[in-house]
Design a protein around this motif. Structure first.
Motif, PDB file in Angstrom:
ATOM      1  N   SER A  63       0.336  -0.923  -0.289  1.00 23.42           N
ATOM      2  CA  SER A  63       0.160  -0.274  -0.073  1.00 23.42           C
ATOM      3  C   SER A  63       1.219   0.892  -0.035  1.00 23.42           C
ATOM      4  O   SER A  63       2.097   1.427  -0.002  1.00 23.42           O
ATOM      5  CB  SER A  63      -1.165   0.136   1.160  1.00 23.42           C
ATOM      6  OG  SER A  63      -0.194  -0.252   2.611  1.00 23.42           O
ATOM      7  N   GLY A  64       0.248   2.395   0.029  1.00 22.08           N
ATOM      8  CA  GLY A  64       1.132   3.757   0.231  1.00 22.08           C
ATOM      9  C   GLY A  64       1.060   4.026   1.081  1.00 22.08           C
ATOM     10  O   GLY A  64       0.639   3.587   2.134  1.00 22.08           O
ATOM     11  N   TRP A  65       1.951   5.118   1.558  1.00 24.65           N
ATOM     12  CA  TRP A  65       2.730   5.509   2.542  1.00 24.65           C
ATOM     13  C   TRP A  65       1.762   6.085   3.334  1.00 24.65           C
ATOM     14  O   TRP A  65       1.443   6.071   4.725  1.00 24.65           O
ATOM     15  CB  TRP A  65       3.670   6.084   2.395  1.00 24.65           C
ATOM     16  CG  TRP A  65       3.662   7.900   1.525  1.00 24.65           C
ATOM     17  CD1 TRP A  65       3.750   7.882   0.581  1.00 24.65           C
ATOM     18  CD2 TRP A  65       3.199   8.647   1.938  1.00 24.65           C
ATOM     19  NE1 TRP A  65       3.355   9.185  -0.440  1.00 24.65           N
ATOM     20  CE2 TRP A  65       2.811  10.145   0.984  1.00 24.65           C
ATOM     21  CE3 TRP A  65       2.210   9.100   3.425  1.00 24.65           C
ATOM     22  CZ2 TRP A  65       2.215  10.914   1.024  1.00 24.65           C
ATOM     23  CZ3 TRP A  65       2.138  10.634   3.528  1.00 24.65           C
ATOM     24  CH2 TRP A  65       1.930  11.590   2.709  1.00 24.65           C
ATOM     25  N   TRP A  66       0.783   6.564   2.669  1.00 21.16           N
ATOM     26  CA  TRP A  66      -0.578   7.419   3.268  1.00 21.16           C
ATOM     27  C   TRP A  66      -1.354   6.865   4.062  1.00 21.16           C
ATOM     28  O   TRP A  66      -2.132   6.292   5.154  1.00 21.16           O
ATOM     29  CB  TRP A  66      -1.268   8.228   2.434  1.00 21.16           C
ATOM     30  CG  TRP A  66      -1.624   7.355   1.068  1.00 21.16           C
ATOM     31  CD1 TRP A  66      -2.521   6.491   1.668  1.00 21.16           C
ATOM     32  CD2 TRP A  66      -1.603   7.735  -0.095  1.00 21.16           C
ATOM     33  NE1 TRP A  66      -3.082   5.743  -0.165  1.00 21.16           N
ATOM     34  CE2 TRP A  66      -2.143   5.877  -1.033  1.00 21.16           C
ATOM     35  CE3 TRP A  66      -0.123   7.768  -0.686  1.00 21.16           C
ATOM     36  CZ2 TRP A  66      -1.191   5.907  -2.024  1.00 21.16           C
ATOM     37  CZ3 TRP A  66       0.113   7.521  -1.721  1.00 21.16           C
ATOM     38  CH2 TRP A  66      -0.667   6.854  -2.437  1.00 21.16           C
ATOM     39  N   SER A  67      -1.500   5.633   4.095  1.00 22.00           N
ATOM     40  CA  SER A  67      -2.217   4.164   4.782  1.00 22.00           C
ATOM     41  C   SER A  67      -1.496   3.839   6.024  1.00 22.00           C
ATOM     42  O   SER A  67      -2.061   3.199   7.044  1.00 22.00           O
ATOM     43  CB  SER A  67      -2.458   2.719   4.132  1.00 22.00           C
ATOM     44  OG  SER A  67      -0.336   2.117   3.941  1.00 22.00           O
ATOM     45  N   VAL A  68      -0.922   4.870   6.401  1.00 19.84           N
ATOM     46  CA  VAL A  68      -0.232   4.535   7.306  1.00 19.84           C
ATOM     47  C   VAL A  68      -0.734   5.623   8.497  1.00 19.84           C
ATOM     48  O   VAL A  68      -1.459   5.357  10.193  1.00 19.84           O
ATOM     49  CB  VAL A  68       1.545   5.113   7.818  1.00 19.84           C
ATOM     50  CG1 VAL A  68       1.350   6.517   7.363  1.00 19.84           C
ATOM     51  CG2 VAL A  68       2.306   4.906   9.517  1.00 19.84           C
ATOM     52  N   LEU A  69      -1.292   6.379   8.215  1.00 23.08           N
ATOM     53  CA  LEU A  69      -2.815   7.346   9.176  1.00 23.08           C
ATOM     54  C   LEU A  69      -3.961   6.566   9.184  1.00 23.08           C
ATOM     55  O   LEU A  69      -3.801   7.134  10.623  1.00 23.08           O
ATOM     56  CB  LEU A  69      -3.544   8.151   7.332  1.00 23.08           C
ATOM     57  CG  LEU A  69      -2.499   9.030   7.957  1.00 23.08           C
ATOM     58  CD1 LEU A  69      -3.304  10.542   6.556  1.00 23.08           C
ATOM     59  CD2 LEU A  69      -1.682  10.280   8.435  1.00 23.08           C
ATOM     60  N   SER A  70      -4.211   5.258   8.696  1.00 28.53           N
ATOM     61  CA  SER A  70      -5.077   4.658   9.426  1.00 28.53           C
ATOM     62  C   SER A  70      -4.064   3.588  10.432  1.00 28.53           C
ATOM     63  O   SER A  70      -5.110   2.494  11.140  1.00 28.53           O
ATOM     64  CB  SER A  70      -5.575   4.435   8.714  1.00 28.53           C
ATOM     65  OG  SER A  70      -5.194   3.277   7.824  1.00 28.53           O
ATOM     66  N   THR A  71      -3.106   2.935  10.017  1.00 29.01           N
ATOM     67  CA  THR A  71      -2.346   2.189  10.904  1.00 29.01           C
ATOM     68  C   THR A  71      -1.668   2.343  10.982  1.00 29.01           C
ATOM     69  O   THR A  71      -0.308   2.184  10.309  1.00 29.01           O
ATOM     70  CB  THR A  71      -2.630   0.278  10.285  1.00 29.01           C
ATOM     71  OG1 THR A  71      -1.847   0.970   8.587  1.00 29.01           O
ATOM     72  CG2 THR A  71      -3.673   0.301   9.893  1.00 29.01           C
ATOM     73  N   PRO A  72      -0.651   3.048  12.038  1.00 33.29           N
ATOM     74  CA  PRO A  72       0.088   3.561  12.503  1.00 33.29           C
ATOM     75  C   PRO A  72       1.175   2.978  13.099  1.00 33.29           C
ATOM     76  O   PRO A  72       2.725   2.796  13.245  1.00 33.29           O
ATOM     77  CB  PRO A  72      -0.230   4.903  13.836  1.00 33.29           C
ATOM     78  CG  PRO A  72      -1.413   4.114  14.117  1.00 33.29           C
ATOM     79  CD  PRO A  72      -2.120   3.600  13.465  1.00 33.29           C
ATOM     80  N   ALA A  73       0.920   1.230  13.354  1.00 33.03           N
ATOM     81  CA  ALA A  73       1.973   0.072  13.916  1.00 33.03           C
ATOM     82  C   ALA A  73       2.745  -0.118  12.704  1.00 33.03           C
ATOM     83  O   ALA A  73       4.049  -0.799  13.161  1.00 33.03           O
ATOM     84  CB  ALA A  73       0.662  -1.074  14.045  1.00 33.03           C
ATOM     85  N   GLN A  74       2.488   0.019  11.265  1.00 38.60           N
ATOM     86  CA  GLN A  74       3.408  -0.300  10.743  1.00 38.60           C
ATOM     87  C   GLN A  74       4.409   0.568   9.980  1.00 38.60           C
ATOM     88  O   GLN A  74       5.652  -0.196  10.608  1.00 38.60           O
ATOM     89  CB  GLN A  74       2.908   0.629   8.880  1.00 38.60           C
ATOM     90  CG  GLN A  74       1.393  -0.276   8.554  1.00 38.60           C
ATOM     91  CD  GLN A  74       1.201   0.211   7.439  1.00 38.60           C
ATOM     92  OE1 GLN A  74       1.766   0.955   6.839  1.00 38.60           O
ATOM     93  NE2 GLN A  74       0.590  -0.411   7.098  1.00 38.60           N
ATOM     94  N   LEU A  75       4.292   1.815  11.460  1.00 32.15           N
ATOM     95  CA  LEU A  75       6.379   2.135  11.932  1.00 32.15           C
ATOM     96  C   LEU A  75       7.031   1.522  12.198  1.00 32.15           C
ATOM     97  O   LEU A  75       6.578   0.982  12.839  1.00 32.15           O
ATOM     98  CB  LEU A  75       5.476   3.194  11.927  1.00 32.15           C
ATOM     99  CG  LEU A  75       4.899   4.412  11.496  1.00 32.15           C
ATOM    100  CD1 LEU A  75       4.876   5.683  12.273  1.00 32.15           C
ATOM    101  CD2 LEU A  75       5.593   5.615  10.963  1.00 32.15           C
ATOM    102  N   THR A  76       8.722   1.743  11.854  1.00 31.56           N
ATOM    103  CA  THR A  76       9.773   0.325  12.232  1.00 31.56           C
ATOM    104  C   THR A  76      11.145   1.204  12.316  1.00 31.56           C
ATOM    105  O   THR A  76      10.672   1.880  10.907  1.00 31.56           O
ATOM    106  CB  THR A  76       9.545  -1.292  11.725  1.00 31.56           C
ATOM    107  OG1 THR A  76      10.320  -1.473  12.411  1.00 31.56           O
ATOM    108  CG2 THR A  76       9.016  -0.585  10.319  1.00 31.56           C
ATOM    109  N   ALA A  77      11.779   1.244  13.136  1.00 33.36           N
ATOM    110  CA  ALA A  77      13.054   1.762  12.588  1.00 33.36           C
ATOM    111  C   ALA A  77      13.486   0.695  12.024  1.00 33.36           C
ATOM    112  O   ALA A  77      15.438   0.495  11.541  1.00 33.36           O
ATOM    113  CB  ALA A  77      13.276   2.112  13.792  1.00 33.36           C
ATOM    114  N   ASP A  78      13.073  -0.820  11.519  1.00 29.87           N
ATOM    115  CA  ASP A  78      14.172  -1.886  10.655  1.00 29.87           C
ATOM    116  C   ASP A  78      15.367  -1.436   9.869  1.00 29.87           C
ATOM    117  O   ASP A  78      16.143  -1.771  10.049  1.00 29.87           O
ATOM    118  CB  ASP A  78      13.369  -2.885  10.481  1.00 29.87           C
ATOM    119  CG  ASP A  78      12.355  -3.615  12.092  1.00 29.87           C
ATOM    120  OD1 ASP A  78      13.199  -3.010  12.497  1.00 29.87           O
ATOM    121  OD2 ASP A  78      11.842  -4.524  11.888  1.00 29.87           O
TER     122      ASP A  78
END
Length: 297
Positions: A63-78
């Protein structure tokens, strides 16, 4: 009656000033709104790059980066951990630092000395030499790539950091001399004459008088030169060998070899973006003054 009149007289200016401020705010409202909209659209690619660098490769592919607005759990520093574990990208980062810092310092130092000479040292052919320097501003770097590559091959410095640094210094000096000469020429002659009367030589005048006054122009030039060299791709692509690859070339190689390798490209590109921003904000208070260097005398 007198107290009432004084109170009315005191209140009216306050109301008038408040009304003037509201009128100015309303009048400037559409302009501010347009500027905010432009700024938001300008920052969207940067925000998208930052968010993409904090998502995993499967999430970026799904998905596009804007989907992080609905699912912030995607954010990671890996992705950043993987980037720092990649010796090739780490070496490319330090190669960029080793290229950018000497190229910036060299241009500022040599350009300042030459600009002072053109502004205040009377020597034969000074004006014609300065015209020649200004003429070099319109020479594109592309015309020098092959001749300089041939020269570097004969000197044995082709493919190394030294050759890349010298190329950047050579093509950064015309603009540096032009900018600083205009600024130095605006220094009052009486100030330099007073220093000469006190027994100061040209080098002492340059170090103790001209450089402190010219700090805004020097800071502005440093920002320009740092940004140009840090973000350069063409010169690094032509003159940098495998052991001197800068970050821009390393990111480009990732794009060429792995077209969907966003988990390496995104954090690498964002790191490459953050460093110039830090330099810019560190010297921003001098930036506008440096841009106006030589505009007034």
């Amino acid at each position: 009656m007198t107290a009432t009149a004084e109170s009315t007289t005191a209140v009216h200016p306050v109301r008038r000033r408040t009304g003037e401020r509201l009128a100015r705010a309303v009048a400037r409202g559409p302009l501010h709104l347009v500027l905010v909209v432009i700024a938001v659209f300008w920052l969207v690619p940067t925000v998208g790059l930052m968010v993409s660098s904090l998502r995993s490769a499967p999430d970026n592919a799904a998905s596009g980066w804007w989907s992080v607005l609905s699912t912030p759990a995607q954010l990671t520093a890996d992705s950043y951990r993987a980037l720092l574990d990649d010796p090739g990208m780490v070496d490319a980062f330090w190669n960029t630092v080793l290229i950018t810092v000497p190229a910036t310092v060299g241009v500022v130092l040599i350009g300042a000395l030459a600009a002072y000479a053109f502004a205040w040292v009377d020597f034969p052919g000074r004006d014609w030499a300065f015209v020649g320097v200004v003429g070099l501003l319109v020479v594109p770097i592309q015309v020098a790539l092959i001749p300089v590559a041939d020269l570097y091959g004969k000197l044995g410095i082709f493919g190394g950091i030294v050759g890349v640094v010298l190329f950047h210094i050579a093509f950064g000096l015309p603009f540096a001399i032009f900018l600083l000469r205009n600024f130095f020429a605006g220094i009052p002659r009486e100030l330099l004459e007073a220093a000469r009367i006190d027994g100061a030589g040209e080098l002492r005048i340059f170090l103790r008088v001209v450089l402190p006054i010219g700090l805004p122009a020097l800071a502005s030039l440093s920002i320009f030169q740092f940004l140009w060299v840090w973000n350069d791709l063409l010169v690094g692509l032509v003159f940098a060998g495998a052991d001197a690859t800068p970050l821009t070339v390393a990111i480009r190689e990732q794009t060429r070899q792995f077209g969907a390798n966003i988990d390496v490209i995104a954090p690498g590109a964002f790191i490459s973006l953050v460093v110039p921003l830090v330099v810019f904000f560190a010297f921003q208070r001098y930036f506008v003054q440096g841009l106006l260097a030589g505009a007034e005398k």
